[in-house]
Motif scaffolding. Structure first.
Motif, mmCIF file in Angstrom:
data_model
loop_
_atom_site.group_PDB
_atom_site.id
_atom_site.type_symbol
_atom_site.label_atom_id
_atom_site.label_comp_id
_atom_site.label_asym_id
_atom_site.label_seq_id
_atom_site.Cartn_x
_atom_site.Cartn_y
_atom_site.Cartn_z
ATOM 1 N N HIS A 131 -10.033 3.831 -6.805
ATOM 2 C CA HIS A 131 -10.677 3.009 -5.767
ATOM 3 C C HIS A 131 -12.079 3.535 -5.436
ATOM 4 O O HIS A 131 -12.976 2.759 -5.134
ATOM 5 C CB HIS A 131 -9.811 2.960 -4.513
ATOM 6 N N GLU A 186 -1.733 -2.006 5.456
ATOM 7 C CA GLU A 186 -0.355 -2.222 5.916
ATOM 8 C C GLU A 186 -0.380 -2.830 7.323
ATOM 9 O O GLU A 186 0.394 -3.744 7.634
ATOM 10 C CB GLU A 186 0.313 -0.844 5.943
ATOM 11 N N MET A 206 -8.513 -12.214 7.975
ATOM 12 C CA MET A 206 -9.978 -12.379 7.897
ATOM 13 C C MET A 206 -10.353 -13.860 8.047
ATOM 14 O O MET A 206 -11.276 -14.200 8.782
ATOM 15 C CB MET A 206 -10.495 -11.818 6.573
ATOM 16 N N ALA A 296 -12.384 -5.381 0.760
ATOM 17 C CA ALA A 296 -12.743 -6.785 0.478
ATOM 18 C C ALA A 296 -13.047 -7.522 1.785
ATOM 19 O O ALA A 296 -13.533 -8.653 1.768
ATOM 20 C CB ALA A 296 -11.603 -7.474 -0.264
HETATM 21 O O1 KG4 Z 1 -5.950 -1.647 -2.904
HETATM 22 P P1 KG4 Z 1 -4.967 -2.749 -2.819
HETATM 23 O O2 KG4 Z 1 -5.206 -3.991 -3.653
HETATM 24 O O3 KG4 Z 1 -3.523 -2.265 -3.150
HETATM 25 C C1 KG4 Z 1 -3.075 -0.986 -2.748
HETATM 26 O O4 KG4 Z 1 -3.429 0.008 -3.426
HETATM 27 O O5 KG4 Z 1 -2.396 -0.958 -1.693
HETATM 28 O O6 KG4 Z 1 -4.897 -3.156 -1.284
HETATM 29 C C2 KG4 Z 1 -4.078 -4.183 -0.819
HETATM 30 C C3 KG4 Z 1 -4.296 -4.306 0.683
HETATM 31 C C4 KG4 Z 1 -3.322 -5.269 1.351
HETATM 32 O O7 KG4 Z 1 -2.767 -4.615 2.477
HETATM 33 C C5 KG4 Z 1 -4.208 -6.444 1.760
HETATM 34 O O8 KG4 Z 1 -3.757 -7.099 2.933
HETATM 35 C C6 KG4 Z 1 -5.542 -5.761 1.984
HETATM 36 O O9 KG4 Z 1 -5.633 -4.806 0.951
HETATM 37 N N1 KG4 Z 1 -6.662 -6.697 1.887
HETATM 38 C C7 KG4 Z 1 -7.463 -6.995 2.924
HETATM 39 C C8 KG4 Z 1 -8.372 -7.984 2.455
HETATM 40 N N2 KG4 Z 1 -8.088 -8.245 1.136
HETATM 41 C C9 KG4 Z 1 -7.032 -7.440 0.801
HETATM 42 N N3 KG4 Z 1 -7.502 -6.532 4.176
HETATM 43 C C10 KG4 Z 1 -8.436 -7.040 5.010
HETATM 44 N N4 KG4 Z 1 -9.321 -8.000 4.655
HETATM 45 C C11 KG4 Z 1 -9.321 -8.493 3.393
HETATM 46 N N5 KG4 Z 1 -10.191 -9.434 3.036
#
Ligand code: KG4
Ligand code: ZN
Length: 358
Positions: A131, A186, A206, A296
């Protein structure tokens, strides 16, 4: 050659190509990356629709889906990159952890089988460093983004983790702070569910927040004293109490959902931005990096960019599809690990709780 002294070759076509595999959670992802920076192919098969009915990831289902998709995803990546790039693959990088054991094992076993068949070294990568390294990536046929300068402070905010780290050089991590309870993503997912929004909650909150006309509601911030640690469970509880109050009055109305989504997003973003900027100041950082799925979030990106700019610091944040899980980021970190001689044996195992740094 130490990784710190290695830069990409001038043009695409001459460099070291890494085949990267990422299956730590609910995305089956494969990428080909040149010199740790240029994306030759990136394919992500998402399981979001599969897990949406249960509002969260079902580990057993996730592992089976990885098994089903890994071969077609590799084939698609191979087509996208073309045979000439495929023939230049020098190593296979794979996420070793952290993540779901069954999901990680599918990617690791697949990577080991390829490594054995093709005589490639297999390079284990920490998902969280992936990341961070997403910030170095760009498309092979476009301009690369400027590389972050060290020392840097990186905020990684995903569905499973919330970490603030300092890096003094490539692959050197010092943990400054992390969450005491829920990860930021989460918390977004749980509050999204509470508000009756679709899974995953982050993007849904969002979107709902963008429609808020009443922005008076304020939720508590957990500052955790002077530390760089985070806590989001109190915020979630406060949100739950408000929703329960609305429910007993026959709600919530869609305007209330938008209002709470806004207040929640504000509370999370304010704490994340304030701590990251204070860490950058205290550690004398020359750049700030943002990564992970929550990166994001457009409000988080905007606020952190404004704050960093006010301090004269560049913010490096990947485009949205490189913030959420993908394999290109594993190829970026894998390249540096390969150069640093950190490949693994064929006894490589999954490490579901692998930390990024002590
Ligand atoms: O990094 P990721 O794709 O997977 C992990 O490694 O966990 O992150 C997924 C997380 C989810 O909790 C999702 O709700 C959050 O990222 N997420 C966001 C947005 N897009 C994805 N949280 C806030 N605003 C967003 N636009
Ligand atoms: Zn992730």
């Amino acid at each position: 050659m130490s990784p710190a002294h290695v830069g990409p070759t001038d043009r695409s076509g001459d460099g070291v190509v890494i085949l990267a595999v990422e299956t730590s959670c609910d995305e089956t992802a494969v990428a080909l990356v040149e010199d740790g920076r240029r994306i030759l192919a990136t394919v992500v098969a998402s399981q979001v629709a599969l897990h949406a009915p249960s509002g969260g990831i079902v580990p057993e289902l996730a592992a089976r889906e990885h098994l089903r998709w890994i071969v077609p995803v590799v084939e698609r990546a191979r087509q996208q990159a073309g045979e000439s790039s495929w023939s230049r693959v020098a190593a296979v990088a794979v996420t070793e952890g952290p993540g779901l054991a069954g999901s990680l094992l599918v990617g690791i076993n697949f990577a080991k089988a390829l490594a054995l068949a093709r005589h490639w070294p297999v390079v284990p990568v920490n998902h969280l460093e992936g990341h961070v390294y997403a910030a170095w990536l760009g498309d092979a046929d476009g301009e690369l983004p400027p590389a972050p300068e060290f020392p840097l402070v990186a905020l990684v905010v995903s569905g499973g983790h919330t970490l603030l780290v300092e890096m003094t050089g490539h692959l050197e991590y010092r943990l400054l702070g992390q969450t005491a309870d829920d990860a930021a993503g989460e918390a977004f997912d749980k509050v999204g569910r509470l508000l009756g929004l679709p899974y995953p909650g982050g993007p849904a909150i969002m979107r709902a927040a963008a429609g808020a006309t009443d922005r008076a509601l304020t939720l508590p911030r957990a500052w955790m004293g002077d530390s760089f640690d985070f806590s989001f469970s109190g915020l979630k509880t406060a949100a739950r109490r408000i929703v329960e109050g609305w429910r007993s009055a026959g709600g919530p109305a869609s305007t209330q959902v938008a209002e709470l989504a806004w207040a929640f997003q504000e509370a999370v973003v304010e704490v994340l931005v304030a701590k990251t900027l204070r860490a950058a100041l205290e550690r004398g950082a020359r750049s700030v990096v943002l990564g992970g799925g929550v990166a994001a979030n457009s409000i988080l990106r905007e606020r952190l960019a404004e704050g960093a700019a006010a301090m004269g610091l560049p913010l490096h944040v990947p485009r949205a599809d490189l913030c959420t899980d993908n394999a290109a980021m594993i190829g970026a970190a894998g390249y540096l690990r390969l150069l640093a001689g950190r490949s693994a044996g064929l006894d490589l195992d999954a490490r579901p709780s692998l930390p990024l740094a002590g």
